[in-house]
Design a protein around this motif. Sequence first.
Motif, short mmCIF file in Angstrom:
data_model
loop_
_atom_site.label_atom_id
_atom_site.label_comp_id
_atom_site.label_asym_id
_atom_site.label_seq_id
_atom_site.Cartn_x
_atom_site.Cartn_y
_atom_site.Cartn_z
N ARG A 4 0.84 -1.19 0.00
CA ARG A 4 0.00 0.00 0.00
C ARG A 4 0.87 1.24 0.00
O ARG A 4 1.80 1.35 0.79
CB ARG A 4 -0.91 0.00 1.21
CG ARG A 4 -1.89 -1.17 1.17
CD ARG A 4 -2.88 -1.05 2.24
NE ARG A 4 -3.90 -0.13 1.75
CZ ARG A 4 -5.00 0.17 2.41
NH1 ARG A 4 -5.22 -0.36 3.58
NH2 ARG A 4 -5.88 1.01 1.92
N GLU A 5 0.56 2.15 -0.88
CA GLU A 5 1.30 3.40 -0.99
C GLU A 5 0.75 4.41 0.02
O GLU A 5 -0.45 4.61 0.14
CB GLU A 5 1.12 3.96 -2.40
CG GLU A 5 1.77 5.29 -2.61
CD GLU A 5 1.37 5.91 -3.93
OE1 GLU A 5 1.34 7.14 -3.98
OE2 GLU A 5 1.09 5.19 -4.89
N PHE A 6 1.66 5.03 0.79
CA PHE A 6 1.26 6.05 1.76
C PHE A 6 2.34 7.10 1.84
O PHE A 6 3.52 6.78 1.96
CB PHE A 6 1.04 5.42 3.15
CG PHE A 6 0.69 6.44 4.20
CD1 PHE A 6 -0.61 6.85 4.37
CD2 PHE A 6 1.67 7.01 4.99
CE1 PHE A 6 -0.94 7.79 5.33
CE2 PHE A 6 1.36 7.95 5.95
CZ PHE A 6 0.04 8.34 6.12
N SER A 7 1.94 8.35 1.79
CA SER A 7 2.87 9.45 2.03
C SER A 7 2.09 10.62 2.60
O SER A 7 0.90 10.78 2.35
CB SER A 7 3.60 9.86 0.75
OG SER A 7 2.69 10.36 -0.21
N ALA A 8 2.77 11.43 3.39
CA ALA A 8 2.15 12.61 3.99
C ALA A 8 3.13 13.77 3.89
O ALA A 8 4.29 13.64 4.25
CB ALA A 8 1.78 12.35 5.44
N VAL A 30 -2.19 14.05 2.29
CA VAL A 30 -1.91 12.62 2.44
C VAL A 30 -2.29 11.90 1.15
O VAL A 30 -3.33 12.17 0.55
CB VAL A 30 -2.72 12.03 3.62
CG1 VAL A 30 -2.49 10.54 3.74
CG2 VAL A 30 -2.37 12.75 4.91
N ARG A 31 -1.42 11.00 0.74
CA ARG A 31 -1.71 10.12 -0.39
C ARG A 31 -1.69 8.70 0.14
O ARG A 31 -0.69 8.26 0.72
CB ARG A 31 -0.68 10.25 -1.50
CG ARG A 31 -0.93 9.29 -2.67
CD ARG A 31 0.18 9.31 -3.70
NE ARG A 31 0.37 10.61 -4.28
CZ ARG A 31 -0.26 11.07 -5.37
NH1 ARG A 31 -1.13 10.31 -5.97
NH2 ARG A 31 -0.01 12.27 -5.82
N LYS A 32 -2.81 8.02 -0.03
CA LYS A 32 -2.91 6.64 0.43
C LYS A 32 -3.60 5.83 -0.66
O LYS A 32 -4.74 6.11 -1.03
CB LYS A 32 -3.70 6.56 1.74
CG LYS A 32 -3.76 5.17 2.32
CD LYS A 32 -4.45 5.21 3.66
CE LYS A 32 -4.49 3.83 4.27
NZ LYS A 32 -5.16 3.84 5.57
N SER A 33 -2.86 4.86 -1.18
CA SER A 33 -3.39 4.00 -2.24
C SER A 33 -3.97 4.81 -3.40
O SER A 33 -5.03 4.48 -3.93
CB SER A 33 -4.42 3.03 -1.69
OG SER A 33 -3.85 2.21 -0.71
#
Length: 88
Positions: A4-8, A30-33
């Motif tokens: 799962r892709e996650f970045s903040a 935030v980017r999540k999935s």
Amino acid sequence: MKKREFSALCIKHDKKTVLDREITYKLFLVRKSGDLYYTIRVSDGDECEKSGFGSVRSRAVDIYQKIVRNEVTPCTLRDIAEDFAKER
């Protein structure tokens, strides 16, 4: 199993003294999935609370500015997030 892709990314950061405590305010993109949304985090060193405030940048920034201006504490952020969810 797919990772799962996650970045903040912190896009705004403020500090204020409220009731003799230093409160830190942060607005994150935030980017999540693949989904983008905004969260606001309020902390005072002992307590930290974060809540999501949708995917519209102008709305998230407006809410963030109101939270900072009105000296919201971590415990009251929960109430604001609940009110925001009811408005939607």
